[in-house]
Design a protein around this motif. Sequence first.
Motif, PDB file in Angstrom:
ATOM      1  N   ASP A 198       0.827  -1.241   0.093  1.00 32.59           N
ATOM      2  CA  ASP A 198       0.078   0.097   0.093  1.00 32.59           C
ATOM      3  C   ASP A 198       0.908   1.212   0.016  1.00 32.59           C
ATOM      4  N   SER A 199       0.316   2.396  -0.450  1.00 39.74           N
ATOM      5  CA  SER A 199       1.100   3.444  -0.369  1.00 39.74           C
ATOM      6  C   SER A 199       0.937   4.220   0.995  1.00 39.74           C
ATOM      7  N   LEU A 200       1.985   5.005   1.297  1.00 42.56           N
ATOM      8  CA  LEU A 200       2.126   5.447   2.841  1.00 42.56           C
ATOM      9  C   LEU A 200       1.022   6.536   2.891  1.00 42.56           C
ATOM     10  N   PRO A 201       0.648   6.332   4.188  1.00 43.09           N
ATOM     11  CA  PRO A 201      -0.601   7.343   4.493  1.00 43.09           C
ATOM     12  C   PRO A 201      -0.097   8.871   4.823  1.00 43.09           C
ATOM     13  N   GLU A 202      -1.066   9.713   4.859  1.00 43.38           N
ATOM     14  CA  GLU A 202      -0.773  11.031   5.266  1.00 43.38           C
ATOM     15  C   GLU A 202       0.039  11.230   6.584  1.00 43.38           C
ATOM     16  N   LEU A 203       0.418  12.414   6.709  1.00 47.36           N
ATOM     17  CA  LEU A 203       1.204  12.794   8.085  1.00 47.36           C
ATOM     18  C   LEU A 203      -0.099  12.665   9.072  1.00 47.36           C
ATOM     19  N   ASP A 204       0.507  12.282  10.133  1.00 48.04           N
ATOM     20  CA  ASP A 204      -0.395  11.895  11.481  1.00 48.04           C
ATOM     21  C   ASP A 204      -1.048  13.388  11.687  1.00 48.04           C
ATOM     22  N   PRO A 205      -2.045  13.513  12.165  1.00 52.51           N
ATOM     23  CA  PRO A 205      -2.797  14.936  12.441  1.00 52.51           C
ATOM     24  C   PRO A 205      -2.186  15.324  13.812  1.00 52.51           C
TER      25      PRO A 205
END
Length: 230
Positions: free
Chosen positions: A120-127
């Motif tokens: 999978d692609s890396l997720p967005e930055l942690d909020p």
Amino acid sequence: MVIICKYGYNKSSSPKLVSLSPHLCERANGAFEGFYMHFLPFEDDLRLYTFAPLLDGKAKDTYQPNDEELAAVGDLIDQLTVSKDDDDGYFDQLNPKNVRNPYLQRLFNSLQYRAVHPNDSLPELDPNVLSQMTMPAELAIRSEAARDKVKKVFELKKIEKPKFKKNLIADGTEPSTEGVDGLTDQMETLVTANVLGIDNTVSKVGTVSPVEDFTALTTGADDHTFEKGK
């Protein structure tokens, strides 16, 4: 009140001059007591240097801030300053003990996610990490007027780079570069030979480059250069 001591890492190390200041841990309710050690210089370690002023002469009059500029920056600092007495909780949020390195957090989160989801692609930055890198909305609104004042006082101006005109011949055309490359190669060869102490004078036809040597000997030669054969 401090204690002045001599510090040595081991028997073979050079002695250091240090000071010990007492420390009482508040979080442990006074259970932890110790000293903070600070290295002190000897008299021989002191270096007194005299530097010229940063602003002198015309530069002092040009870059010295006026009262309006100082007031604008001072107001901006006041609007962005947080303290323990504030009820918004910004002071605890900005405490270095509560702020994590966003680079390391992003790296560790990416490694963990990649190990669990390799395709999978890396997720967005942690909020939570992103919120520590963003100015709080209330603080941004409170300092908006001060920031606009600073922009108005310190106006930014774009400076265009000077454009240099090309050298043209009398008829308006650009000078020809025909034959310049060959001349440049000859000049580089001559300069290299002069630096290395090599004599470029051709006096006879050698075995390394006989054609070039013969051309150099015959070019511009007169009747006295060679003896006439019988």
